[in-house]
Design a protein around this motif. Structure first.
Motif, short mmCIF file in Angstrom:
data_model
loop_
_atom_site.label_atom_id
_atom_site.label_comp_id
_atom_site.label_asym_id
_atom_site.label_seq_id
_atom_site.Cartn_x
_atom_site.Cartn_y
_atom_site.Cartn_z
N ALA A 1 29.34 -7.44 -37.65
CA ALA A 1 29.62 -8.57 -38.54
C ALA A 1 31.05 -8.50 -39.05
CB ALA A 1 28.63 -8.59 -39.71
N THR A 2 31.52 -7.31 -39.35
CA THR A 2 32.90 -7.14 -39.81
C THR A 2 33.88 -7.54 -38.71
OG1 THR A 2 32.26 -5.40 -41.35
CG2 THR A 2 34.59 -5.47 -40.70
N PHE A 3 33.60 -7.13 -37.48
CA PHE A 3 34.46 -7.53 -36.37
C PHE A 3 34.45 -9.05 -36.18
CE2 PHE A 3 33.90 -3.17 -34.19
CZ PHE A 3 35.00 -2.66 -34.85
N VAL A 4 33.27 -9.67 -36.23
CA VAL A 4 33.19 -11.13 -36.07
C VAL A 4 34.00 -11.81 -37.17
CG1 VAL A 4 31.64 -13.13 -36.17
CG2 VAL A 4 31.00 -11.13 -34.81
N GLN A 5 33.87 -11.33 -38.39
CA GLN A 5 34.60 -11.94 -39.51
C GLN A 5 36.10 -11.82 -39.29
OE1 GLN A 5 36.44 -10.56 -42.46
NE2 GLN A 5 36.70 -12.69 -43.02
N GLU A 6 36.59 -10.67 -38.91
CA GLU A 6 38.02 -10.49 -38.69
C GLU A 6 38.51 -11.31 -37.50
OE1 GLU A 6 40.24 -8.87 -40.60
OE2 GLU A 6 38.63 -8.45 -42.00
N LEU A 7 37.76 -11.29 -36.42
CA LEU A 7 38.15 -12.02 -35.22
C LEU A 7 38.11 -13.54 -35.42
CD1 LEU A 7 36.21 -9.82 -32.65
CD2 LEU A 7 38.70 -10.10 -32.71
N GLU B 1 38.57 -28.40 -39.15
CA GLU B 1 37.33 -28.36 -39.93
C GLU B 1 36.35 -27.36 -39.32
OE1 GLU B 1 35.61 -32.27 -40.40
OE2 GLU B 1 37.48 -33.07 -41.22
N HIS B 2 36.25 -27.36 -38.00
CA HIS B 2 35.36 -26.42 -37.32
C HIS B 2 35.85 -24.98 -37.50
CE1 HIS B 2 32.60 -29.23 -35.56
NE2 HIS B 2 33.56 -29.91 -34.96
N GLN B 3 37.15 -24.77 -37.42
CA GLN B 3 37.70 -23.43 -37.65
C GLN B 3 37.33 -22.96 -39.05
OE1 GLN B 3 41.98 -23.41 -36.99
NE2 GLN B 3 41.75 -24.82 -35.29
N ASP B 4 37.54 -23.83 -40.02
CA ASP B 4 37.26 -23.49 -41.41
C ASP B 4 35.78 -23.19 -41.63
OD1 ASP B 4 39.95 -23.79 -41.98
OD2 ASP B 4 39.72 -25.79 -42.85
N ALA B 5 34.91 -23.94 -40.96
CA ALA B 5 33.47 -23.71 -41.09
C ALA B 5 33.11 -22.30 -40.61
CB ALA B 5 32.68 -24.76 -40.31
N LEU B 6 33.69 -21.90 -39.49
CA LEU B 6 33.42 -20.55 -38.98
C LEU B 6 33.99 -19.50 -39.93
CD1 LEU B 6 32.37 -18.65 -36.78
CD2 LEU B 6 34.60 -18.87 -35.67
N MET B 7 35.21 -19.68 -40.36
CA MET B 7 35.85 -18.68 -41.22
C MET B 7 35.20 -18.61 -42.60
SD MET B 7 39.85 -18.80 -40.05
CE MET B 7 40.10 -20.54 -40.37
N THR B 8 34.51 -19.68 -43.01
CA THR B 8 33.77 -19.66 -44.28
C THR B 8 32.41 -18.98 -44.12
OG1 THR B 8 34.85 -21.69 -45.02
CG2 THR B 8 32.76 -21.15 -46.07
N ALA B 9 31.81 -19.13 -42.95
CA ALA B 9 30.48 -18.56 -42.71
C ALA B 9 30.52 -17.06 -42.45
CB ALA B 9 29.82 -19.28 -41.53
N THR B 10 31.59 -16.56 -41.85
CA THR B 10 31.59 -15.15 -41.44
C THR B 10 31.61 -14.14 -42.59
OG1 THR B 10 33.97 -15.24 -40.98
CG2 THR B 10 32.46 -15.59 -39.12
N PRO B 11 32.25 -14.39 -43.72
CA PRO B 11 32.12 -13.42 -44.81
C PRO B 11 30.68 -13.31 -45.32
CG PRO B 11 34.05 -14.80 -45.17
CD PRO B 11 33.27 -15.40 -44.02
#
Length: 152
Positions: free
Chosen positions: A68-74, A107-117
């Motif tokens: 999960a940490t790797f996914v969040q950083e990536l 918007e899609h980028q932001d959705a992913l970057m908001t969900a990963t934390p």
């Protein structure tokens, strides 16, 4: 303006200009390979999380924390590879809509970057039910972007 603040601001601006120039000089085939590599790494670690969330893989509380940490950083990285002209130059499934609809793509980028934390927070609980819910949210963010911007 205080000298050290002025120096810091000047340094930051020079760094931004240099980063912008570097991004513009990237050959399309390298940008494509870069973003595909990052997306592949995300997929690798997200696959581990998904298999644990579904119960297809034995749950080990330390593994989801790491993945999960790797996914969040990536999740912050592939977007640098969508430079102008990188819709061609190497095999890619990126739809031309990425460059025609940059606000929607963002918007899609932001959705992913908001969900990963939230994925990291769920993994840190050690509770597979929380992990399952967070995997679903991140998976939805990925799917929606792929539905709109990735060739089928």
């Amino acid at each position: 303006m205080h000298f050290s603040l002025r120096l810091t601001v000047t340094g930051l601006m020079a760094g931004m200009i240099a980063a912008s120039a570097i991004a513009q000089d990237v050959k399309p085939d390298r940008a494509i390979k870069y973003r595909q590599g990052v997306m592949g790494a995300i997929g690798w670690h997200f696959g581990i999380l998904g298999s644990m969330a579904k119960g297809d893989r034995a749950y080990d509380k330390d593994v989801p924390r790491r993945s999960a940490t790797f996914v969040q950083e990536l999740s912050h990285m592939p977007w640098d590879g969508f430079v102008a002209g990188s819709d061609k130059g190497a095999p890619t499934k990126a739809e031309p809509a990425i460059w025609k609809e940059p606000a929607k793509f963002k918007e899609h980028q932001d959705a992913l970057m908001t969900a990963t934390p939230k994925l990291v927070a769920a993994a840190n609980t050690g509770d597979v039910a929380q992990l399952r819910a967070a995997v679903g949210t991140v998976g939805k963010a990925c799917k929606e972007c792929h539905d709109d911007f990735r060739e089928k």
